[in-house]
Write a protein that holds these residues in place. Sequence first.
Motif, mmCIF file in Angstrom:
data_model
loop_
_atom_site.group_PDB
_atom_site.id
_atom_site.type_symbol
_atom_site.label_atom_id
_atom_site.label_comp_id
_atom_site.label_asym_id
_atom_site.label_seq_id
_atom_site.Cartn_x
_atom_site.Cartn_y
_atom_site.Cartn_z
ATOM 1 N N ALA A 69 29.158 18.961 -40.844
ATOM 2 C CA ALA A 69 30.010 19.563 -41.871
ATOM 3 C C ALA A 69 30.678 20.850 -41.412
ATOM 4 O O ALA A 69 31.663 21.291 -42.010
ATOM 5 N N GLY A 70 30.164 21.477 -40.367
ATOM 6 C CA GLY A 70 30.747 22.728 -39.901
ATOM 7 C C GLY A 70 30.150 23.167 -38.590
ATOM 8 O O GLY A 70 29.274 22.490 -38.026
ATOM 9 N N PRO A 71 30.590 24.316 -38.088
ATOM 10 C CA PRO A 71 30.146 24.761 -36.764
ATOM 11 C C PRO A 71 28.781 25.444 -36.763
ATOM 12 O O PRO A 71 28.193 25.638 -35.709
ATOM 13 N N LEU A 72 28.275 25.815 -37.943
ATOM 14 C CA LEU A 72 27.036 26.579 -38.033
ATOM 15 C C LEU A 72 26.011 25.806 -38.855
ATOM 16 O O LEU A 72 26.251 25.470 -40.021
ATOM 17 N N VAL A 73 24.863 25.521 -38.239
ATOM 18 C CA VAL A 73 23.800 24.772 -38.896
ATOM 19 C C VAL A 73 22.562 25.662 -38.959
ATOM 20 O O VAL A 73 22.033 26.077 -37.921
ATOM 21 N N ARG A 97 28.173 22.939 -31.541
ATOM 22 C CA ARG A 97 27.843 23.703 -32.747
ATOM 23 C C ARG A 97 26.778 24.749 -32.425
ATOM 24 O O ARG A 97 26.205 24.776 -31.331
ATOM 25 N N THR A 98 26.496 25.611 -33.400
ATOM 26 C CA THR A 98 25.430 26.601 -33.265
ATOM 27 C C THR A 98 24.300 26.247 -34.218
ATOM 28 O O THR A 98 24.530 26.042 -35.416
ATOM 29 N N PHE A 152 25.826 34.463 -31.720
ATOM 30 C CA PHE A 152 25.591 35.514 -32.714
ATOM 31 C C PHE A 152 26.893 36.243 -33.042
ATOM 32 O O PHE A 152 27.209 36.492 -34.210
ATOM 33 N N ASP A 153 27.649 36.591 -32.013
ATOM 34 C CA ASP A 153 28.913 37.303 -32.236
ATOM 35 C C ASP A 153 29.900 36.440 -33.032
ATOM 36 O O ASP A 153 30.592 36.934 -33.924
ATOM 37 N N THR A 154 29.955 35.159 -32.712
ATOM 38 C CA THR A 154 30.895 34.263 -33.392
ATOM 39 C C THR A 154 30.583 34.140 -34.877
ATOM 40 O O THR A 154 31.493 34.134 -35.715
ATOM 41 N N HIS A 155 29.308 34.055 -35.210
ATOM 42 C CA HIS A 155 28.907 33.760 -36.594
ATOM 43 C C HIS A 155 28.286 34.966 -37.306
ATOM 44 O O HIS A 155 27.707 34.813 -38.383
#
Length: 302
Positions: A69-73, A97-98, A152-155
């Motif tokens: 559903a998205g880039p962050l799980v 993904r992350t 961490f920086d991205t999200h």
Amino acid sequence: MSLAEQRTENDEQSAVSVIGLGQMGTRLAQAFLAAGYATTVWNRSPAKADALVAQGAVRAATAAAAVTAGPLVVVCLPDYATVHGVLGPVAAELRGRTLVNLTSGTPEEAADAADRAAGHGAAYLDGAAMSGTRLVGRPEALFVLSGSRAAFDTHQAVLRSLGNTVYLGADPALAPVYDTALFGLAWGALAGFYHSVALTRAAGVDPSAFAGVAAAHMQFVTSLMTEHARQAQEGSFPDDDGTVEVHRAAMEHLAHTGTAQGVGTEVPALFRSLLEQAAADGHGASGIASVIETIAKGARKD
């Protein structure tokens, strides 16, 4: 990149999935929703998602749908074995993904989970919620995270909606080390507080009145932590804050007072045993922080 493309990319970066909707997982999802992030949720018992869906979350029909559903799980499950059981069959979907794992475990389990994530092309952050469930979503809620700095920086903006997110370093094992150490710190402080409440209550003091004075005193105690950490780093323990022998005498007084008031002495007995061992180790005339060396020495003997 056009403005429309940039907006689409920003929207995608703002999407987060939460897998595991126990007390903590539910609070995580609520914090993301409150911060305005598109939040997808999934739980092995689908009914646990009902209240979150009513609050605006999207229910994923499967774990795979939640992952994609998205880039962050964000995963919050009872243990690492459960994490692997849930994510193992859909691991291929993690690529690019992350994965943020807020499941409590050991440093070894965190390192293994990071290796598994890397093997499937996913960035990995291990983490721990250090302030229970009540404070999630508030600035004072502490979350410690370690692993991929780039992830961490991205999200970071999304994760900041949970509270004060502190990045510890690239080693994923750091988060569970801090988790267990801070848990021990909290329980050490609470044990002292519980004994103090029992002691003062026996003397007719209202616990709430004592707590107000104790909270003010803790500012001094936390300042000692900073100073004594520096001493431990340097391996030098001046007696500015009292020697081991001075504190041992004070602990005898605390134990005597407890006995006189008819309250348990288990807590001061523990502290007294540490001070006695520190004196036996030759630190009697050293500053109180030298007890750190006695505890560390004991750990090396195990």
